[in-house]
Design a protein around this motif. Structure first.
Motif, PDB file in Angstrom:
ATOM      1  N   ASN A 231      15.064  -1.173 -36.903  1.00 18.09           N
ATOM      2  CA  ASN A 231      14.561  -2.530 -37.108  1.00 18.09           C
ATOM      3  C   ASN A 231      13.124  -2.417 -37.588  1.00 18.09           C
ATOM      4  N   ARG A 232      12.833  -2.841 -38.826  1.00 20.57           N
ATOM      5  CA  ARG A 232      11.465  -2.636 -39.302  1.00 20.57           C
ATOM      6  C   ARG A 232      11.175  -3.453 -40.567  1.00 20.57           C
ATOM      7  N   TRP A 233       9.881  -3.770 -40.733  1.00 26.49           N
ATOM      8  CA  TRP A 233       9.398  -4.369 -41.974  1.00 26.49           C
ATOM      9  C   TRP A 233       9.228  -3.285 -43.035  1.00 26.49           C
ATOM     10  N   ARG A 234       9.543  -3.634 -44.272  1.00 28.86           N
ATOM     11  CA  ARG A 234       9.375  -2.701 -45.383  1.00 28.86           C
ATOM     12  C   ARG A 234       8.799  -3.461 -46.577  1.00 28.86           C
ATOM     13  N   ALA A 235       8.306  -2.727 -47.551  1.00 26.11           N
ATOM     14  CA  ALA A 235       7.715  -3.335 -48.746  1.00 26.11           C
ATOM     15  C   ALA A 235       8.338  -2.720 -49.988  1.00 26.11           C
ATOM     16  N   ALA A 236       8.334  -3.487 -51.074  1.00 25.25           N
ATOM     17  CA  ALA A 236       8.892  -3.018 -52.340  1.00 25.25           C
ATOM     18  C   ALA A 236       8.134  -3.663 -53.492  1.00 25.25           C
ATOM     19  N   ASP A 237       8.274  -3.080 -54.667  1.00 28.03           N
ATOM     20  CA  ASP A 237       7.595  -3.587 -55.852  1.00 28.03           C
ATOM     21  C   ASP A 237       8.414  -4.628 -56.597  1.00 28.03           C
ATOM     22  N   ASP A 238       9.692  -4.764 -56.255  1.00 22.28           N
ATOM     23  CA  ASP A 238      10.534  -5.722 -56.956  1.00 22.28           C
ATOM     24  C   ASP A 238      11.803  -5.946 -56.148  1.00 22.28           C
ATOM     25  N   TRP A 239      12.575  -6.914 -56.576  1.00 22.40           N
ATOM     26  CA  TRP A 239      13.886  -7.177 -55.977  1.00 22.40           C
ATOM     27  C   TRP A 239      14.883  -7.398 -57.099  1.00 22.40           C
ATOM     28  N   PRO A 240      16.095  -6.842 -56.965  1.00 18.82           N
ATOM     29  CA  PRO A 240      16.596  -6.052 -55.841  1.00 18.82           C
ATOM     30  C   PRO A 240      15.989  -4.651 -55.801  1.00 18.82           C
ATOM     31  N   VAL A 241      16.005  -4.057 -54.608  1.00 17.54           N
ATOM     32  CA  VAL A 241      15.544  -2.678 -54.486  1.00 17.54           C
ATOM     33  C   VAL A 241      16.616  -1.762 -55.072  1.00 17.54           C
ATOM     34  N   PRO A 242      16.260  -0.543 -55.485  1.00 17.68           N
ATOM     35  CA  PRO A 242      17.262   0.374 -56.051  1.00 17.68           C
ATOM     36  C   PRO A 242      18.411   0.624 -55.076  1.00 17.68           C
ATOM     37  N   CYS A 243      19.629   0.527 -55.580  1.00 15.10           N
ATOM     38  CA  CYS A 243      20.809   0.720 -54.735  1.00 15.10           C
ATOM     39  C   CYS A 243      21.986   1.118 -55.608  1.00 15.10           C
ATOM     40  N   ASN A 244      23.052   1.553 -54.968  1.00 18.04           N
ATOM     41  CA  ASN A 244      24.311   1.838 -55.648  1.00 18.04           C
ATOM     42  C   ASN A 244      25.341   0.808 -55.198  1.00 18.04           C
ATOM     43  N   TYR A 245      25.820  -0.002 -56.122  1.00 19.10           N
ATOM     44  CA  TYR A 245      26.834  -0.998 -55.774  1.00 19.10           C
ATOM     45  C   TYR A 245      28.172  -0.280 -55.606  1.00 19.10           C
ATOM     46  N   THR A 246      28.605  -0.211 -54.352  1.00 17.45           N
ATOM     47  CA  THR A 246      29.712   0.666 -53.975  1.00 17.45           C
ATOM     48  C   THR A 246      30.872  -0.151 -53.409  1.00 17.45           C
TER      49      THR A 246
END
Length: 576
Positions: free
Chosen positions: A347-362
């Motif tokens: 359980n945690r806060w995170r930060a990113a430069d854009d959305w969506p974050v990099p992922c593999n649609y599986t």
């Protein structure tokens, strides 16, 4: 939708780092929310104030309340356009802004309270025939008491008026701080997946005193997604916001996808003033900031999200004060690792430069034996069917609700019903993070010309508890989009997509992933009567707590296919 004082108190907490101080303030929040209206009025009266009937471009005048800070002007202005009444926007949060030199302007939208015109909820706030948000900002910016810097603020209903103003792109708008709001009124507030959001749309309109017959007439005239709704949708490709926006919401909020969509609209296709000044904050929350809701018990840190403090935000954009906002990340999001264990490190806060974050649609495929896996289904997989009876729909249990119980709940009792098909994976051998938008692809048929299909993604704990993560619905007659109506041919197999919206969730080692498929989730969504009638309410329009005695329904035999030719699946945005 929440009034301002019900949410903003917790926003203020984020500007403090001391746990002790925050805990004390949390108790103060409870007192504020219980404060009688007379106390709020006394708070408003201690500031110099005035009242104006501000003319819109068609001559209709809107009731506008103005509160001035101490000292000589001109002042930067924070505008709150609220369907709950502009006279009531002064609470301790807006007082904080007044104390820091901001002028506060509250306004009744068209037809509400003391404003003139016809009261159709939010319909004059976009970029159609009426542009009331634009006209108001332009009027404020020209006043001698305004520096020319105008920002907007508000959550829920007042957040929606901001979303629609963003699409109209007023030239004098300096920034917007938007909470828990829809960016697309058709698909997010009224007809998610083509089906009516009964608990949200009908109940909210009725409880807030809107003309139900007028709204029913409007909806029947514009049941399909048409030009009328395009002027109320920030997602339209030709709509380009042109002001900095901070959008915040929660994974269990009624409008969770709205904040994400608004961020993308501003950052990816916005004007030059918008593209580099977008902030998105996605917490684990329902419709408001909370750590204990439904059967979730999350860490205290969820109450103190990063970068959400509106004073710092307005100081940066309206006063030019260099502060932490200058170095803010574009995206802050909360990943849920365990809703029952506040000490879980996932359980945690995170930060990113854009959305969506990099992922593999599986894709995770459904199998005829009720299992799910990353392996494609067998060629000879047999379909599974159930009888959907609109008079006995699957009751809503948790999820992204407004008035009903919200958040995650153990769904095991619902999963015992004969009209719920359950598909469950084997226990995971390692943690699996899902962050992004989740969609379900189903191959289905029905015995009727019209019906619905629902899907609910669940996290099954080792002890058997099955907690809902996301859910959604589709009315297959709108399988090719809600711009055209295509009734079904009984017995024919169709491919349909159910958009579950977005989350950030870790399915932990030893847990199972589950998908529940049915045809109802009531009253979160209207129950489809299966008769082919396009708009047949199950409730009395003037009293939604009473059933509609004239409604006709029939039972449907609905079938889900899972074989090599019909590979039904849930598509997960897997983050490594």
């Amino acid at each position: 939708m929440l009034g301002i004082s019900e949410v903003t108190a917790l926003l203020f907490l984020s500007s403090f780092n001391s746990t002790g101080l925050v805990s004390a303030l949390a108790l103060f929040v409870l007192a504020v929310d219980l404060m009688p209206a007379v106390a709020a009025q006394q708070s408003a009266n201690k500031w110099r104030h005035s009242f104006e009937m501000v003319p819109m471009r068609d001559g209709v005048r809107l009731a506008t309340y103005i509160w001035f800070p101490k000292g000589d002007g001109p002042y930067p202005v924070v505008l709150i356009r609220t369907p709950y009444g502009g006279a009531g926007v002064i609470d301790w949060q807006t007082e904080r802004l007044l104390e820091n030199g901001y002028c506060i302007v509250g306004q009744d939208p068209r037809g509400r309270f003391k404003s003139e015109g016809s009261a159709l909820a939010f319909m004059a706030d976009g970029w159609g025939e009426h542009k009331d948000g634009v006209d108001t900002v332009e009027w404020i910016a020209k006043q001698p008491w305004c520096t020319g810097k105008v920002g907007t603020w508000g959550v829920s209903g007042p957040g929606i008026t901001q979303m629609l103003m963003a699409g109209a792109a007023p030239s004098r708008l300096a920034c917007q701080h938007i909470g828990i709001a829809a960016a697309d009124l058709y698909h997010q507030a009224f007809f998610q997946g083509g089906e009516l959001r009964l608990e949200l749309a009908i109940y909210w309109l009725q409880r807030n005193g809107y003309d139900m017959q007028a709204h029913a007439k409007l909806v029947m005239e514009h049941r399909l997604y048409d030009e009328f709704w395009r002027q109320l949708n920030l997602n339209e490709p030709n709509v380009r916001p042109n002001a900095p926006m901070l959008n915040w919401s929660g994974w269990y909020d009624i409008f969770s996808q709205g904040a994400i969509d608004a961020f993308i609209a501003g950052k990816h296709r916005g004007g030059p003033k918008a593209r580099h000044d977008q902030i998105l904050i996605m917490g684990p929350w329902p419709h408001g900031i909370a750590k204990d809701f439904g059967q979730a018990h999350l860490p205290f840190e969820v109450l103190t999200p990063p970068m959400i403090d509106c004073l710092a935000y307005f100081d940066y954009y309206l006063k030019g004060i260099k502060n932490e906002v200058a170095n803010a990340k574009p995206v802050y999001y909360y990943t849920i690792g365990d809703i029952t264990d506040p000490e879980c490190k996932l359980n945690r806060w995170r930060a990113a430069d854009d959305w969506p974050v990099p992922c593999n649609y599986t894709p995770m495929y459904l199998h005829a034996d009720g299992t799910m896996s990353f392996n494609k289904p067998a060629a000879n997989g047999q379909p599974r069917s159930f009888i959907y009876d609109p008079k006995n729909p699957v009751p809503t249990l948790g999820g992204n609700n407004l008035f009903l119980e919200k958040g995650p709940f153990d769904n095991r009792e619902l999963e015992k019903r004969s009209d719920v098909l359950v598909y469950t994976s084997a226990p995971l051998t390692e943690d699996l993070e899902v962050t992004g938008r989740v969609k379900v692809k189903l191959f289905v048929s029905t015995s009727c010309t019209d019906t619905d299909f629902t899907a609910k993604l669940c996290d099954v704990y080792p002890d058997g508890r099955s907690f809902n993560v996301l859910d959604g619905i589709v009315r297959p007659r709108f399988r090719n989009g809600c711009t055209k109506d295509e009734p079904l041919q009984p017995g024919k197999i169709y491919e349909v997509e159910i958009d579950l919206w977005s989350t950030s969730w870790v399915f932990r080692k030893g847990h199972c992933i589950r998908l529940d498929v049915s045809s109802s989730n009531y009253p979160r969504f209207e129950s489809n009567p299966n008769t082919g009638e396009l708009f047949a309410l199950s409730v009395d329009l003037n009293d939604p707590l009473k059933p509609n005695p004239n409604r006709r329904t029939i039972k449907a035999r609905n079938t889900v296919y899972a074989d090599a030719v019909h590979p039904s699946c849930v598509i997960l945005p897997v983050v490594k």
